[in-house]
Design an enzyme around this catalytic site. Structure first.
Site, PDB file in Angstrom:
ATOM      1  N   HIS A 173      53.660  40.232  33.354  1.00 33.07           N
ATOM      2  CA  HIS A 173      52.439  40.790  33.643  1.00 33.07           C
ATOM      3  C   HIS A 173      51.977  42.448  33.927  1.00 33.07           C
ATOM      4  O   HIS A 173      51.078  43.005  33.642  1.00 33.07           O
ATOM      5  CB  HIS A 173      51.761  40.129  35.198  1.00 33.07           C
ATOM      6  N   GLU A 174      53.039  43.173  34.726  1.00 32.56           N
ATOM      7  CA  GLU A 174      53.436  44.440  34.890  1.00 32.56           C
ATOM      8  C   GLU A 174      53.717  44.957  33.955  1.00 32.56           C
ATOM      9  O   GLU A 174      53.422  46.176  33.276  1.00 32.56           O
ATOM     10  CB  GLU A 174      54.277  43.937  35.818  1.00 32.56           C
ATOM     11  N   HIS A 187      50.745  46.259  31.869  1.00 28.16           N
ATOM     12  CA  HIS A 187      50.052  46.780  32.529  1.00 28.16           C
ATOM     13  C   HIS A 187      50.317  48.222  31.797  1.00 28.16           C
ATOM     14  O   HIS A 187      49.146  49.323  31.581  1.00 28.16           O
ATOM     15  CB  HIS A 187      50.262  47.456  34.144  1.00 28.16           C
ATOM     16  N   TYR A 196      40.729  51.712  35.906  1.00 31.25           N
ATOM     17  CA  TYR A 196      41.043  50.873  36.897  1.00 31.25           C
ATOM     18  C   TYR A 196      40.012  50.870  37.152  1.00 31.25           C
ATOM     19  O   TYR A 196      40.069  50.653  39.111  1.00 31.25           O
ATOM     20  CB  TYR A 196      42.667  50.769  37.513  1.00 31.25           C
ATOM     21  N   GLU A 213      43.306  44.018  33.948  1.00 30.81           N
ATOM     22  CA  GLU A 213      43.722  42.699  35.143  1.00 30.81           C
ATOM     23  C   GLU A 213      43.863  41.396  34.436  1.00 30.81           C
ATOM     24  O   GLU A 213      45.145  40.713  34.009  1.00 30.81           O
ATOM     25  CB  GLU A 213      43.451  42.592  36.066  1.00 30.81           C
ATOM     26  N   ASP A 251      38.262  46.896  45.857  1.00 30.71           N
ATOM     27  CA  ASP A 251      39.530  46.374  44.688  1.00 30.71           C
ATOM     28  C   ASP A 251      39.269  46.606  43.555  1.00 30.71           C
ATOM     29  O   ASP A 251      38.977  46.498  42.999  1.00 30.71           O
ATOM     30  CB  ASP A 251      39.134  44.228  45.181  1.00 30.71           C
ATOM     31  N   HIS A 257      40.571  42.710  40.543  1.00 30.53           N
ATOM     32  CA  HIS A 257      41.777  41.351  40.582  1.00 30.53           C
ATOM     33  C   HIS A 257      40.323  39.691  40.642  1.00 30.53           C
ATOM     34  O   HIS A 257      41.325  38.741  40.430  1.00 30.53           O
ATOM     35  CB  HIS A 257      42.605  41.333  41.829  1.00 30.53           C
TER      36      HIS A 257
END
Length: 344
Positions: free
Chosen positions: A162-163, A166, A177, A186, A254, A259
């Site tokens: 996941h990271e 990005h 974002y 995301e 957020d 998210h």
């Protein structure tokens, strides 16, 4: 550079946990603010991180032990072709980072984060009892967790994928974002995270759990995972992800609900994977993401759907995915309330 501005655990979730009396969640929020300030101070263009000789070589892995400080590249403890060490955090980062690199190369024909062999830098034991992990625009940091809400963040293959993804989005289309483009940012990381986890475990769309972060939640976490791509909104007691546009949440926090609303395209990806297989779905998504004329920085869900739909048609005509791929995509997005403007 439009780097990922939040950690694997959303700030909003940490805030809710802090209100429930979890002191370590509160401390992680403070640490994340300090980290964000450092990131602003250290911002540099992504192009400056690449040297010409990297263009065609395979990405190397470097794992550093931050020794519970907030220092990056503090102590190199494992690098490419070095044997396993006694620290499982180091080995998880090295192994899962390598599997993510291999997935991108073997399934998507992408050579690392930047497609030019960019080295993968992992910082483990980052900060003290930090309940998070994040990509900062050039490398990755992983906290140990507090042992109650969360455990070692490198233990989750989907966390690492996941990271790292990005970073891929940063180089592909730099999705802003915020709002729907941020939710797509995301979402892509969740999709790749789940695909890589299935790749590592030898699973299919049918046998996968489709949970995000279930391998790093601790005994006091109020749920089984951070998110569910199969059933958005069911992963934990604070999970407010919608699975349909009719329940889209325009939130003041957020970053506009990045998210939260990612649950909508997440559900669509799950449905497409169930129809044609996760690897084919991932190939379509990646091919759409890399086409900057189709998915721009400020892309909406509708624009992303149209890009994915067109890409499915093109790949189907080229024989790279099944003939019914575009129809499966259309039906999946229609089921989540997106795509009424497109017809086959």
């Amino acid at each position: 550079m439009n780097e990922h501005k939040d950690g694997f655990v959303p700030q909003t979730l940490l805030e809710k946990l802090a209100k429930e009396g979890h002191e370590e969640a509160k401390q992680t929020l403070i640490k994340m603010e300090e980290i964000k300030e450092k990131k602003r101070e250290m911002t540099s263009t992504a192009e400056n991180m690449i040297t010409p000789e990297q263009n065609s070589r395979k990405a190397n892995r470097e794992v550093y032990d931050s020794q519970n400080t907030s220092q990056q590249k503090y102590k190199l403890v494992r690098k490419e072709e070095y044997p396993p060490v006694s620290d499982e955090n180091v080995n998880f980062a090295y192994d899962y980072g390598g599997k993510t690199r291999d997935y991108y190369l073997s399934k998507l024909n992408r050579n690392s984060i930047d497609d030019k062999g960019m080295d993968l830098i992992f910082n483990v034991h980052f900060s003290e009892r930090m309940n998070n992990a994040y990509w900062d625009g050039s490398q990755m940091q992983f906290g140990d967790g507090d042992g109650e809400l969360f455990t070692n963040f490198t233990k989750g293959s989907d966390v690492i994928a996941h990271e790292l993804s990005h970073g891929v989005t940063q180089y592909l289309n730099g999705l802003e974002y915020f709002g729907q483009s941020g939710a797509l940012n995301e979402h892509f990381s969740d999709a790749i995270g789940s695909a890589v986890k299935q790749f590592i475990k030898g699973q299919t769309a049918e046998t996968a759990d489709w949970l995000i972060g279930n391998e790093i939640v601790g005994p006091k976490f109020p749920g089984k995972a951070l998110r569910s791509m199969k059933e958005p909104g069911t992963a934990n007691s604070f999970d407010d992800q919608p699975s349909n546009m009719k329940d889209y949440k325009d939130l003041p926090n957020d970053n506009g609900g990045v998210h939260t609303n990612s649950g909508i395209p997440n559900k669509a990806f799950f449905l497409v994977s169930m129809g044609i297989g996760t690897d084919q779905a991932t190939l379509i998504w990646y091919a759409a993401w890399r086409n900057k004329t189709l998915i721009k920085k400020t892309a909406t869900f509708q624009e992303a759907f149209e890009a994915i739909f067109k890409t499915a048609q093109d790949l189907s005509n080229e024989g790279k995915v099944t003939k019914n791929a575009a129809e499966v995509v259309k039906n999946a997005f229609r089921e989540v309330g997106i795509g009424s403007l497109v017809t086959v």
